[in-house]
Scaffold this motif. Structure first.
Motif, PDB file in Angstrom:
ATOM      1  N   SER A 168      -9.245   8.037  20.507  1.00 54.68           N
ATOM      2  CA  SER A 168      -9.271   8.925  19.192  1.00 54.68           C
ATOM      3  C   SER A 168      -8.976   8.294  17.881  1.00 54.68           C
ATOM      4  N   VAL A 169      -8.363   7.315  17.793  1.00 54.12           N
ATOM      5  CA  VAL A 169      -7.767   6.756  16.669  1.00 54.12           C
ATOM      6  C   VAL A 169      -7.604   5.151  16.754  1.00 54.12           C
ATOM      7  N   THR A 170      -7.514   4.654  15.473  1.00 51.28           N
ATOM      8  CA  THR A 170      -7.146   3.045  15.569  1.00 51.28           C
ATOM      9  C   THR A 170      -5.749   3.334  14.418  1.00 51.28           C
ATOM     10  N   HIS A 171      -4.678   2.574  15.386  1.00 48.59           N
ATOM     11  CA  HIS A 171      -3.413   2.423  14.599  1.00 48.59           C
ATOM     12  C   HIS A 171      -3.739   1.147  13.938  1.00 48.59           C
ATOM     13  N   LEU A 172      -3.028   1.222  12.513  1.00 48.63           N
ATOM     14  CA  LEU A 172      -3.179  -0.149  11.892  1.00 48.63           C
ATOM     15  C   LEU A 172      -1.805   0.034  10.893  1.00 48.63           C
ATOM     16  N   THR A 210       8.414   2.985   4.106  1.00 46.55           N
ATOM     17  CA  THR A 210       7.106   3.136   4.682  1.00 46.55           C
ATOM     18  C   THR A 210       6.239   4.340   4.549  1.00 46.55           C
ATOM     19  N   CYS A 211       4.827   4.165   4.789  1.00 44.03           N
ATOM     20  CA  CYS A 211       4.113   5.418   4.760  1.00 44.03           C
ATOM     21  C   CYS A 211       3.322   5.721   6.153  1.00 44.03           C
ATOM     22  N   ASP A 212       3.195   6.766   6.598  1.00 39.68           N
ATOM     23  CA  ASP A 212       2.737   7.023   7.785  1.00 39.68           C
ATOM     24  C   ASP A 212       1.574   8.256   7.598  1.00 39.68           C
ATOM     25  N   LEU A 213       0.387   7.855   7.550  1.00 36.44           N
ATOM     26  CA  LEU A 213      -0.729   8.625   7.227  1.00 36.44           C
ATOM     27  C   LEU A 213      -1.853   8.554   7.882  1.00 36.44           C
ATOM     28  N   THR A 214      -2.488   9.861   8.370  1.00 37.12           N
ATOM     29  CA  THR A 214      -3.721   9.734   9.167  1.00 37.12           C
ATOM     30  C   THR A 214      -5.008  10.240   8.314  1.00 37.12           C
ATOM     31  N   ILE A 215      -5.905   9.238   8.260  1.00 40.28           N
ATOM     32  CA  ILE A 215      -7.051   9.233   7.419  1.00 40.28           C
ATOM     33  C   ILE A 215      -8.312   9.403   8.201  1.00 40.28           C
ATOM     34  N   SER A 216      -9.403   9.893   7.476  1.00 38.99           N
ATOM     35  CA  SER A 216     -10.673   9.705   8.113  1.00 38.99           C
ATOM     36  C   SER A 216     -11.232   8.485   7.788  1.00 38.99           C
ATOM     37  N   VAL A 217     -12.376   7.879   8.342  1.00 38.42           N
ATOM     38  CA  VAL A 217     -12.995   6.573   8.243  1.00 38.42           C
ATOM     39  C   VAL A 217     -13.136   6.421   6.725  1.00 38.42           C
ATOM     40  N   MET A 262       2.397   0.001   5.201  1.00 41.18           N
ATOM     41  CA  MET A 262       1.544   1.243   5.617  1.00 41.18           C
ATOM     42  C   MET A 262       1.239   1.361   6.864  1.00 41.18           C
ATOM     43  N   ARG A 263       1.451   2.365   7.546  1.00 42.39           N
ATOM     44  CA  ARG A 263       1.029   2.726   8.852  1.00 42.39           C
ATOM     45  C   ARG A 263      -0.123   3.667   8.804  1.00 42.39           C
ATOM     46  N   LEU A 264      -1.358   3.294   8.993  1.00 45.15           N
ATOM     47  CA  LEU A 264      -2.396   4.211   8.781  1.00 45.15           C
ATOM     48  C   LEU A 264      -3.092   4.407  10.332  1.00 45.15           C
ATOM     49  N   HIS A 265      -3.633   5.703  10.583  1.00 46.27           N
ATOM     50  CA  HIS A 265      -4.084   6.162  11.697  1.00 46.27           C
ATOM     51  C   HIS A 265      -5.377   6.675  11.373  1.00 46.27           C
TER      52      HIS A 265
END
Length: 206
Positions: free
Chosen positions: A196-200, A9-16, A162-165
């Motif tokens: 404050s975030v959308t978890h996908l 997996t990957c777990d990553l916070t990113i901007s729009v 992929m776990r994107l925030h």
């Protein structure tokens, strides 16, 4: 795709607009020009809200049995190791498992409190994956960042999920997810909006 029993997996916070960090990263500002204090106060505001606001995301964040990260995520030291930098997380990092750091410069393993040991891998992403799989056994492996490292593993077809925030912030420049990654066939598994975030979560099919 991967062949072990556990997921990669990957777990990553990113901007729009897809950035995990801004330009001009440094030891004083590890996330660079990130729209805030340089330490991710805006980019990672959801993380500061804690497990009460994001229970599922926190519950699974550190469940992998081995982690892989790029050298830039491990620390600001560049080139040959001229000091014994031990990472951003103090004496007891949150991983509590083997962490394989991609680098071009050899270094002895760095054991830490709590069961974390940083291993420094100089022979590429596939070698790091093999060592992580050996360490994880049937457990999951997390490609823990940053975006450049995630991109390399995506391009090689070595990530299952992929776990994107996604945070409501536009950076405009910096280190961007999917740069250099060929077209991917993905399936949305879950989506959860928070203030404050959308978890996908996406499953990578090919």
């Amino acid at each position: 795709m991967t062949t072990g029993k556990g997921k990669v997996t990957c777990d990553l916070t990113i901007s729009v607009d897809g950035y995990s960090a801004g330009l001009n990263q440094s030891e004083q500002r590890p996330f660079g020009d990130d729209g805030g204090d340089g330490w991710g106060d805006k980019l990672h505001a959801w993380f500061a809200e804690g497990a009460a606001e994001h229970p599922a995301e926190f519950a699974r964040m550190m469940t992998a049995k081995a982690f892989i990260m790029g050298r830039n995520m491990f620390g600001p030291v560049r080139g040959a190791w001229d000091r014994q930098w031990k990472g951003w997380w103090g004496d007891n990092p949150p991983y509590h498992a083997p962490v394989f750091v991609l680098t071009h410069h050899p270094r002895d393993p760095q054991p830490m409190d709590g069961g974390t040991t940083f291993h420094f891998v100089t022979d590429g992403i596939e070698a790091a994956m093999k060592r992580a799989r050996d360490a994880a056994g049937d457990g999951d492996i997390s490609i823990h960042g940053g975006a450049t490292t995630v991109n390399q593993y995506l391009a090689a077809g070595l990530i299952d999920e992929m776990r994107l925030h996604i945070v409501p912030l536009v950076l405009g420049a910096g280190t961007r997810l999917f740069d250099g990654v060929p077209p991917l066939n993905v399936e949305q598994v879950a989506a959860r909006p928070a203030g404050s975030v959308t978890h996908l979560t996406y499953r990578v099919l090919s």
